[in-house]
Design a protein around this motif. Structure first.
Motif, short mmCIF file in Angstrom:
data_model
loop_
_atom_site.label_atom_id
_atom_site.label_comp_id
_atom_site.label_asym_id
_atom_site.label_seq_id
_atom_site.Cartn_x
_atom_site.Cartn_y
_atom_site.Cartn_z
N PHE A 1 18.69 43.69 35.64
CA PHE A 1 19.84 44.19 36.41
C PHE A 1 21.01 43.25 36.21
CE2 PHE A 1 16.09 45.79 38.66
CZ PHE A 1 16.38 47.15 38.62
N PHE A 2 22.20 43.84 36.06
CA PHE A 2 23.42 43.03 35.91
C PHE A 2 24.23 43.15 37.18
CE2 PHE A 2 22.14 44.35 31.70
CZ PHE A 2 22.14 43.15 31.03
N ILE A 3 24.79 42.02 37.59
CA ILE A 3 25.53 42.00 38.84
C ILE A 3 26.79 41.15 38.64
CG2 ILE A 3 24.26 40.02 39.87
CD1 ILE A 3 24.89 43.25 41.67
N PRO A 4 27.97 41.63 39.07
CA PRO A 4 29.17 40.81 38.86
C PRO A 4 28.95 39.42 39.46
CG PRO A 4 29.78 42.97 39.68
CD PRO A 4 28.28 42.90 39.73
N ALA B 1 28.77 37.44 29.48
CA ALA B 1 30.24 37.50 29.59
C ALA B 1 30.73 38.91 29.30
CB ALA B 1 30.86 36.53 28.59
N LYS B 2 31.89 39.25 29.87
CA LYS B 2 32.52 40.56 29.71
C LYS B 2 32.51 40.99 28.24
CE LYS B 2 36.82 42.86 31.06
NZ LYS B 2 37.40 43.37 29.86
N ASP B 3 32.16 42.24 28.00
CA ASP B 3 31.99 42.71 26.64
C ASP B 3 33.01 43.81 26.32
OD1 ASP B 3 31.10 43.96 24.31
OD2 ASP B 3 29.32 44.82 25.24
N HIS C 1 26.55 47.23 44.37
CA HIS C 1 27.26 45.95 44.22
C HIS C 1 28.09 45.89 42.94
CE1 HIS C 1 25.80 43.51 47.62
NE2 HIS C 1 24.76 44.31 47.58
N GLY C 2 28.30 47.04 42.32
CA GLY C 2 29.16 47.07 41.13
C GLY C 2 28.45 46.67 39.85
N GLY C 3 27.11 46.70 39.87
CA GLY C 3 26.35 46.28 38.68
C GLY C 3 25.73 47.45 37.94
N GLY C 4 24.76 47.15 37.12
CA GLY C 4 24.07 48.18 36.34
C GLY C 4 22.75 47.63 35.83
N ALA D 1 28.10 44.79 30.36
CA ALA D 1 28.90 43.75 31.02
C ALA D 1 30.36 44.18 31.03
CB ALA D 1 28.71 42.41 30.29
N LYS D 2 30.68 45.03 32.01
CA LYS D 2 32.06 45.52 32.10
C LYS D 2 32.97 44.42 32.65
CE LYS D 2 29.97 49.27 33.89
NZ LYS D 2 28.78 49.25 33.06
N GLU D 3 32.36 43.43 33.26
CA GLU D 3 33.06 42.20 33.64
C GLU D 3 32.03 41.08 33.49
OE1 GLU D 3 33.66 42.06 38.06
OE2 GLU D 3 32.99 44.14 37.91
N ASP D 4 32.39 39.85 33.87
CA ASP D 4 31.42 38.76 33.73
C ASP D 4 30.25 38.99 34.70
OD1 ASP D 4 33.10 37.69 31.92
OD2 ASP D 4 33.90 36.13 33.23
N MET D 5 29.07 38.99 34.15
CA MET D 5 27.90 39.37 34.95
C MET D 5 26.82 38.29 34.92
SD MET D 5 28.03 42.71 35.89
CE MET D 5 28.85 44.22 35.53
N PHE D 6 25.98 38.31 35.96
CA PHE D 6 24.68 37.63 35.87
C PHE D 6 23.65 38.71 35.58
CE2 PHE D 6 26.33 34.26 38.92
CZ PHE D 6 26.42 33.30 37.93
#
Ligand SMILES: Cc1cc2nc3c(=O)[nH]c(=O)nc-3n(C[C@H](O)[C@H](O)[C@H](O)COP(=O)(O)OP(=O)(O)OC[C@H]3O[C@@H](n4cnc5c(N)ncnc54)[C@H](O)[C@@H]3O)c2cc1C
Length: 494
Positions: free
Chosen positions: A360-363, A398-400, A445-448, A408-413
């Motif tokens: 899971f990716f989370i901003p 990092a944002k891709d 939370h804006g992730g994916g 990673a639409k923005e910087d993600m964990f």
């Protein structure tokens, strides 16, 4: 033997610590040697069913074609256009959602297409065929004091497979893997061979990277490299709610090149404790240190198997992991070796059960609230549950802007999660329910979530996670009008 002699022998045994030590060593060695490290049975097979890493999606295929020379592959693609059959592309098949095969159709096996074509020491690049594994690339570049810019934590994947999922790893400075490719040669769905770069107006790279083998065959790539730096390892224990600040400080500090973290899944500290591992530049570059070989697989497996039991044994496993990580503090390691994590210890071959990955990716700035919400949907102790979580590592993605189907639409964990569950219908259904709830929370939370793994998620969750799916599909229909490239992944989601 006389009773008196027996007694004195026993005294010798009791009083001689060396003797007892040797006995203990023999015992420990024989226990370790008896831990089986079996290889999972998966992969391509023409007569039986084909599967990938989890074996969850067995399917019969028509035939496997081993990639020979590029004109042979080109002929096959042209033939598929004329005769109307489908081709799926397979690297080392570590993807877990049927990305590399399709019922009753042809699989192109890229593993044999693995030659190193050129190493340019001065410009720090390597040109290599896409079926080569990262391990093979590392072997070629290590003597030049060179290392990869971005790769996964292990080096067991092919270049083509990793680029087609736009993989990520421990590096926090060089951005997405797709950004490290200077040039590449592709075979398009209509059978043309093209050399493409990032600035091409046709934007092939944007679709091929993160394109899951649906936009053509990557034939070779020219990768940008960096120096094989030597790092000092820094480790630290943290509370989960300290991590965002810790990372913000780290990313501002240019000296840390690589980083990852691990979150506790043990009942006593569930999602509350973490430890971090940083790789800090020493200013030295290495040409000599050999690439490390996989070691300690049996002991690693023993430890993981203890953790797999859950409950207090998982607490014990977590405490031991912390000690082990602490013992690395201050050690030196080369960049190449930091990019070669062990993998054999993870093998899990228990009949009736499967171990899968989800990610899971989370901003970055939502991490703390997300982790605290996650505690509301996951039980801290899964000892008696079918669905068990064994491990969560945290990476930075990092944002891709290099790929269309980007996570990673923005910087993600990225939270990489190792999960085990049973294979009965109701157990798979239960796993699906939990993972879908988890995905909803992540979306809130804006992730994916990551696509190379098994598709527990619904089509609707996919569309929310990847809002550019429609454009991806439209482009697929334009660039591959006869649907030459196909796989189970595409069939499920699109
Ligand atoms: C134990 C484990 C650890 C992992 N760790 C990470 C990690 O740290 N970071 C991360 O990002 N991911 C990770 N993954 C996911 C992994 O990176 C992907 O599954 C990757 O695709 C594996 O490479 P592969 O060679 O096995 O590719 P495959 O599974 O064989 O293929 C993956 C996709 O690439 C396509 N493809 C393969 N070769 C080509 C080619 N030459 N041209 C065009 N398309 C092609 C296939 O059609 C398929 O869609 C991990 C997976 C496992 C099982």
């Amino acid at each position: 033997m006389e009773p008196s002699q027996l007694k004195s022998n026993k005294q010798v045994i009791h009083k001689n610590p060396w003797f007892l030590g040797i006995l203990l060593c023999i015992f420990v060695v024989s226990v370790l040697a008896s831990i089986p490290i079996e290889k999972r049975k998966y992969g391509l097979s023409q007569s039986n069913l084909t599967t990938d890493y989890t074996g969850l999606l067995p399917e019969r295929i028509k035939k496997i074609v081993k990639a020979g020379d590029r004109s042979e592959i080109q002929e096959m693609v042209k033939e598929a256009n004329e005769m109307g059959y489908h081709i799926s592309i397979a690297g080392l098949q570590h993807s877990q959602g049927g990305h590399t095969y399709y019922k009753d159709n042809v699989v192109l096996d890229m593993k044999t297409f693995n030659k190193v074509l050129e190493i340019d020491k001065q410009n720090q690049t390597i040109k290599v065929e896409s079926g080569a594994s990262w391990e093979e690339v590392q072997e070629a570049i290590q003597p030049y004091g060179l290392a990869l810019k971005v790769t996964q934590s292990q080096s067991i994947f092919t270049i083509g497979g990793s680029l087609s999922v736009n993989a990520h790893g421990r590096d926090i400075r060089f951005g997405p893997m797709a950004g490290t490719v200077r040039e590449m040669t592709i075979l398009t769905p209509t059978g043309e061979i093209k050399t493409v770069t990032r600035n091409d107006s046709e934007e092939w790279m944007k679709y091929v990277f993160g394109g899951y083998g649906l936009f053509g065959v990557i034939l070779d790539v020219t990768l940008e490299l960096t120096e094989n730096d030597v790092y000092t390892i820094h480790t630290e224990e943290l509370k989960t709610n300290e991590y965002e600040d810790y990372f913000a400080n780290l990313i501002r500090n240019d000296d840390t090149s690589m980083h990852y973290a691990r979150v506790s899944v043990a009942p006593n500290s569930f999602l509350d404790e973490m430890y971090v591992i940083d790789y800090i530049k020493t200013g030295k570059v290495d040409h000599k240190t050999p690439l490390k070989k996989e070691r300690g697989a049996r002991i690693g497996k023993l430890a993981l198997d203890i953790g797999r039991q859950g409950g207090s044994l998982e607490d014990l496993f977590w405490e031991n992991q912390k000690l082990l990580i602490k013992s690395l503090d201050g050690d030196e390691v080369t960049r190449n070796n930091a990019m070669r994590g062990n993998s054999a210890f993870m093998e899990f071959t228990k009949p009736g059960r499967v171990e899968v990955l989800q990610e899971f990716f989370i901003p970055v700035e939502h991490y703390e609230e997300y982790m605290s919400d996650l505690k509301r949907i996951l039980p801290p102790n899964d000892k008696n549950d079918d669905f068990k979580i064994h491990n969560i590592t945290v990476r930075y993605a990092a944002k891709d802007d290099y790929t269309y189907l980007n996570y990673a639409k923005e910087d993600m964990f990225g939270l990489v999660i190792l999960i085990q569950h049973g294979l009965k219908e109701k157990e798979i259904h239960n796993a699906k329910t939990i993972i879908q709830e988890w995905t909803d929370l992540t979306l809130k939370h804006g992730g994916g979530y990551y696509l190379p793994y098994y598709h527990y998620q619904s089509k609707e969750q996919f569309r929310k996670s990847y809002p550019s799916w429609e454009m991806f599909q439209e482009e697929k229909l334009i660039r591959d009008p006869n649907g030459v490239f196909q796989n189970i992944f595409y069939d499920y989601y699109f």
